[in-house]
Design a protein around this motif. Structure first.
Motif, PDB file in Angstrom:
ATOM      1  N   VAL A  16       0.836  -1.207   0.000  1.00 35.39           N
ATOM      2  CA  VAL A  16       0.000   0.000   0.000  1.00 35.39           C
ATOM      3  C   VAL A  16       0.868   1.253   0.000  1.00 35.39           C
ATOM      4  CG1 VAL A  16      -1.571   1.366   1.431  1.00 35.39           C
ATOM      5  CG2 VAL A  16      -2.030  -1.062   1.021  1.00 35.39           C
ATOM      6  N   VAL A  52      -4.943   4.812 -15.559  1.00 40.46           N
ATOM      7  CA  VAL A  52      -5.006   3.534 -14.858  1.00 40.46           C
ATOM      8  C   VAL A  52      -6.421   3.324 -14.357  1.00 40.46           C
ATOM      9  CG1 VAL A  52      -4.128   2.228 -12.909  1.00 40.46           C
ATOM     10  CG2 VAL A  52      -2.608   3.729 -14.193  1.00 40.46           C
ATOM     11  N   GLY A  53      -7.037   2.224 -14.768  1.00 41.93           N
ATOM     12  CA  GLY A  53      -8.436   2.025 -14.442  1.00 41.93           C
ATOM     13  C   GLY A  53      -8.665   1.397 -13.096  1.00 41.93           C
ATOM     14  N   LEU A  57     -10.632   4.545  -4.935  1.00 44.58           N
ATOM     15  CA  LEU A  57     -10.581   4.607  -3.481  1.00 44.58           C
ATOM     16  C   LEU A  57     -10.637   6.045  -3.041  1.00 44.58           C
ATOM     17  CD1 LEU A  57      -7.805   2.045  -2.647  1.00 44.58           C
ATOM     18  CD2 LEU A  57     -10.229   1.813  -2.261  1.00 44.58           C
ATOM     19  N   PHE A  59      -9.723   8.265   0.102  1.00 46.70           N
ATOM     20  CA  PHE A  59      -9.102   8.314   1.412  1.00 46.70           C
ATOM     21  C   PHE A  59      -9.508   9.604   2.082  1.00 46.70           C
ATOM     22  CE2 PHE A  59      -5.575   5.901  -0.816  1.00 46.70           C
ATOM     23  CZ  PHE A  59      -6.106   4.688  -0.441  1.00 46.70           C
TER      24      PHE A  59
ATOM     25  N   ARG B  90      -8.087   8.301  -5.732  1.00 50.36           N
ATOM     26  CA  ARG B  90      -7.077   7.712  -6.597  1.00 50.36           C
ATOM     27  C   ARG B  90      -7.599   6.446  -7.244  1.00 50.36           C
ATOM     28  NH1 ARG B  90      -4.287  10.635  -8.826  1.00 50.36           N
ATOM     29  NH2 ARG B  90      -5.081   9.455 -10.553  1.00 50.36           N
ATOM     30  N   ASP B  91      -7.165   6.197  -8.451  1.00 50.66           N
ATOM     31  CA  ASP B  91      -7.474   4.930  -9.114  1.00 50.66           C
ATOM     32  C   ASP B  91      -6.262   4.013  -9.024  1.00 50.66           C
ATOM     33  OD1 ASP B  91      -9.854   6.001  -9.783  1.00 50.66           O
ATOM     34  OD2 ASP B  91      -9.288   6.514 -11.840  1.00 50.66           O
ATOM     35  N   PHE B  92      -6.497   2.778  -8.667  1.00 48.88           N
ATOM     36  CA  PHE B  92      -5.416   1.809  -8.619  1.00 48.88           C
ATOM     37  C   PHE B  92      -5.626   0.748  -9.691  1.00 48.88           C
ATOM     38  CE2 PHE B  92      -5.184   3.627  -4.413  1.00 48.88           C
ATOM     39  CZ  PHE B  92      -3.828   3.784  -4.256  1.00 48.88           C
ATOM     40  N   ALA B  93      -4.531   0.245 -10.198  1.00 51.47           N
ATOM     41  CA  ALA B  93      -4.605  -0.747 -11.266  1.00 51.47           C
ATOM     42  C   ALA B  93      -5.197  -2.055 -10.749  1.00 51.47           C
ATOM     43  CB  ALA B  93      -3.212  -1.000 -11.836  1.00 51.47           C
ATOM     44  N   GLU B  94      -5.979  -2.713 -11.630  1.00 48.95           N
ATOM     45  CA  GLU B  94      -6.603  -3.976 -11.237  1.00 48.95           C
ATOM     46  C   GLU B  94      -5.571  -5.080 -11.039  1.00 48.95           C
ATOM     47  OE1 GLU B  94      -9.298  -4.374 -14.503  1.00 48.95           O
ATOM     48  OE2 GLU B  94     -11.013  -3.961 -13.209  1.00 48.95           O
ATOM     49  N   HIS B  96      -2.757  -5.147  -9.612  1.00 42.50           N
ATOM     50  CA  HIS B  96      -1.854  -5.095  -8.472  1.00 42.50           C
ATOM     51  C   HIS B  96      -2.138  -6.259  -7.547  1.00 42.50           C
ATOM     52  CE1 HIS B  96      -0.770  -0.595  -8.917  1.00 42.50           C
ATOM     53  NE2 HIS B  96       0.081  -1.384  -9.528  1.00 42.50           N
ATOM     54  N   ILE B  97      -1.436  -7.333  -7.788  1.00 48.95           N
ATOM     55  CA  ILE B  97      -1.682  -8.567  -7.023  1.00 48.95           C
ATOM     56  C   ILE B  97      -1.348  -8.328  -5.561  1.00 48.95           C
ATOM     57  CG2 ILE B  97      -1.009 -10.973  -6.740  1.00 48.95           C
ATOM     58  CD1 ILE B  97      -0.326 -10.942  -9.754  1.00 48.95           C
ATOM     59  N   GLY B  98      -2.271  -8.678  -4.722  1.00 51.52           N
ATOM     60  CA  GLY B  98      -2.036  -8.572  -3.294  1.00 51.52           C
ATOM     61  C   GLY B  98      -2.318  -7.206  -2.718  1.00 51.52           C
ATOM     62  N   PHE B  99      -2.687  -6.258  -3.563  1.00 53.49           N
ATOM     63  CA  PHE B  99      -2.980  -4.919  -3.039  1.00 53.49           C
ATOM     64  C   PHE B  99      -4.295  -4.956  -2.276  1.00 53.49           C
ATOM     65  CE2 PHE B  99      -4.990  -0.774  -3.288  1.00 53.49           C
ATOM     66  CZ  PHE B  99      -3.963   0.026  -2.813  1.00 53.49           C
ATOM     67  N   ARG B 100      -4.287  -4.391  -1.076  1.00 55.96           N
ATOM     68  CA  ARG B 100      -5.473  -4.446  -0.221  1.00 55.96           C
ATOM     69  C   ARG B 100      -6.059  -3.043  -0.042  1.00 55.96           C
ATOM     70  NH1 ARG B 100      -4.493  -7.822   5.120  1.00 55.96           N
ATOM     71  NH2 ARG B 100      -6.567  -6.922   5.435  1.00 55.96           N
ATOM     72  N   PRO B 101      -7.176  -2.779  -0.684  1.00 60.27           N
ATOM     73  CA  PRO B 101      -7.809  -1.457  -0.544  1.00 60.27           C
ATOM     74  C   PRO B 101      -8.166  -1.118   0.892  1.00 60.27           C
ATOM     75  CG  PRO B 101      -8.765  -2.669  -2.368  1.00 60.27           C
ATOM     76  CD  PRO B 101      -7.893  -3.635  -1.648  1.00 60.27           C
ATOM     77  N   VAL B 103      -6.542  -1.833   3.575  1.00 55.43           N
ATOM     78  CA  VAL B 103      -5.332  -1.337   4.240  1.00 55.43           C
ATOM     79  C   VAL B 103      -5.020   0.083   3.763  1.00 55.43           C
ATOM     80  CG1 VAL B 103      -2.859  -1.711   4.589  1.00 55.43           C
ATOM     81  CG2 VAL B 103      -4.429  -3.665   4.522  1.00 55.43           C
ATOM     82  N   ALA B 104      -5.250   0.306   2.471  1.00 54.79           N
ATOM     83  CA  ALA B 104      -4.997   1.648   1.940  1.00 54.79           C
ATOM     84  C   ALA B 104      -5.889   2.682   2.618  1.00 54.79           C
ATOM     85  CB  ALA B 104      -5.229   1.665   0.429  1.00 54.79           C
TER      86      ALA B 104
END
Lengths: 356, 159
Positions: A16, A52-53, A57, A59, B90-94, B96-101, B103-104
């Motif tokens: 993260v 980037v799609g 999120l 915050f 923010r947008d995060f890439a799909e 991202h293996i193991g990424f935990r929203p 936790v973010a």
């Protein structure tokens, strides 16, 4: 286990943090053209990142509170829960009833205008910027504990308040030479520290003003440590406990009292004996109130200011102009509430006549 | 009369420019973690302005890195305090293996000083003493920030 977390937790956390860091925009250059060096003029996004799609999120990085839209209907006693006060229950709660008291001033609240949205135009404004004062008086900034957030000049003496934690929060003064930490005479039974029952100045001391009668006034919301029982010997996150109010004739010696209100602004009246403070409730929305004190110890609520948090106060004769921030609230998909980015500014006028 | 900021930059020595170039990337990343993508550049622009208006040069500080890190943290905290809230969208890439929203979100909701301590400790792998130096506080304070933040993060990391 390393640094207090399991290996898996550390890895999850690092993913993260790495992702957050990787989104950083390009750093500005020292020799960039003027527009690149002017804060608040850019709101563009990195096009690569925008492309980037996927899962969006949100915050919410700060206060999880809900604010209403401003409305003239917000002005009134029905919109807020009064906080505990150090004063008898004789304090009145509306302009109409205030007039009946022999001790309290008459306060008429008038809605002036609602502006915005312009989040950059408002803020808690320091009376004078500390670095400007220090440079103008020939002092240097670096030897001081950081951050120094406010300063005043009394004669040849420069007074600075600040500190970024309990241990360093304090008041310093200088007559042009070295900086000396001022003595603060705390009320009996009040201790600044980390043990259960102690008070904390979590953000240092931010507020400093010279009163019309020559006294210096500093104040800062304080918290109280509720327990010291944890694995590392530190107190648990403390709860808000009001405002520490400090007075001084010369900047060297200070006496302090505690008001059971979370003041965000204080403005002294012309003879130095009449002052107003404001507090905020956090029960689903923020409302503010005007308080009055003759001695900065006992505070009497004299008017409701309606929705919003007080940012700034200006005094002009019998009139006080109060600027309040009202933030737009957004309900997220998961039911949580975020504030902003929408924002408006309210201004109200308090016309004050001293009590008979 | 206040000197325009760009002329200050022009007049400042090459040493300060070199110091800024050396640290600007890590500072913008630090600011991004503290205030989010949309405000990080503004934070650094303000810090530059203050550095340029400062009487002494950065080169006179000996090691300017802690000074700049503290400046970024102080400016970030000041902005959050003045505005009361900053939403970091923010947008995060799909992929991202193991990424935990979850936790973010938890990291994003930490108070800024706790988040700074977590970032410098767990991502930058800096020892407590150096983190304290960059944050301008005592090592014991960093430990307290880490303890408080771990207590909050464990709710999602180790439910």
């Amino acid at each position: 286990m390393r640094n207090g977390l399991s290996e898996k937790s550390r890895n999850d956390l690092r993913r993260v943090l790495g992702e957050m860091e990787s989104l950083a925009p390009q750093a500005p250059e020292l020799d960039a053209p003027p527009a690149r060096l002017q804060p608040e003029v850019r709101r563009r996004r990195n096009p690569v990142l925008v492309a980037v799609g996927a899962a969006a999120l949100v915050f919410a990085l700060a206060l999880p509170v809900v604010l209403p839209s401003p409305s003239p209907d917000d002005v009134g006693p029905a919109n807020e829960q009064p906080p505990p006060t150090t004063t008898p229950a004789t304090a009145t709660t509306s302009p109409a009833t205030t007039a009946a008291s022999a001790d309290l001033p008459t306060v008429a609240v008038t809605e002036l205008e609602t502006q915005g949205p312009d989040p950059n135009s408002v803020g808690r404004i320091s009376p004078t910027h500390v670095e400007d004062i220090l440079e103008n008086t020939g002092n240097t900034y670096d030897p001081l504990p950081e951050p120094m957030v406010n300063a005043a000049v009394v004669g040849d003496r420069v007074i600075v308040v600040g500190g970024n934690e309990t241990q360093t929060a304090g008041i310093w003064y200088s007559d042009g030479g070295e900086w000396v930490r001022a003595d603060i005479d705390l009320p009996t039974g009040v201790n600044i520290g980390q043990e259960a029952g102690d008070y904390r100045l979590a953000d240092g001391i931010e507020h400093l003003e010279a009163l019309p009668d020559g006294r210096l006034l500093a104040w800062q919301p304080i918290q109280r440590v509720t327990s010291s029982e944890d694995a590392e010997g530190f107190g648990l996150e403390p709860a808000s406990a009001g405002t520490l109010i400090m007075q001084s004739p010369d900047g060297a010696t200070w006496s302090a009292t505690i008001a059971e209100h979370d003041f965000t602004a204080i403005e002294a009246w012309e003879d130095g004996t009449l002052a107003f403070g404001w507090t905020q409730a956090n029960d689903g929305k923020i409302t503010s109130n005007a308080y009055w004190s003759e001695d900065l110890i006992s505070w009497h609520k004299v008017a409701d200011l309606g929705g919003g948090e007080v940012d700034h106060v200006e005094r002009n004769g019998d009139q006080i102009i109060v600027s309040l921030s009202v933030w737009e609230s957004t309900v997220n998909d998961d039911g949580s509430v975020s504030l902003g980015p929408g924002h408006t500014t309210r201004q109200v006028s308090l016309n004050v006549t001293s009590g008979s | 009369m206040v000197q325009p900021i760009w002329t200050l930059a022009r007049d400042r020595g090459v040493e300060d420019a070199a110091i800024w170039r050396k640290h600007k990337e890590e500072l913008i990343r630090y600011a991004t973690v503290l205030v989010g993508v949309d405000h990080a550049e503004d934070v650094l622009s303000t810090v530059i302005e203050r550095v340029l208006r400062r009487k002494g040069s950065l080169a006179m500080l000996g090691d300017a890195r802690p000074y700049l890190f503290r400046a970024v943290l102080n400016e970030s905290r000041g902005r959050l305090r003045r505005r009361q809230v900053v939403s970091w969208e923010r947008d995060f890439a799909e992929d991202h293996i193991g990424f935990r929203p979850d936790v973010a979100v938890a990291v994003g909701s930490l108070p800024e000083r706790q988040r700074a301590a977590v970032y410098l400790t767990y991502w930058r792998d800096l020892p407590v003493g150096e983190v304290a130096d960059l944050m301008g506080c005592q090592p014991g304070t960093v430990k307290r920030y880490l303890h408080l933040s771990r207590s909050r993060l464990r709710e999602v990391l180790e439910p």
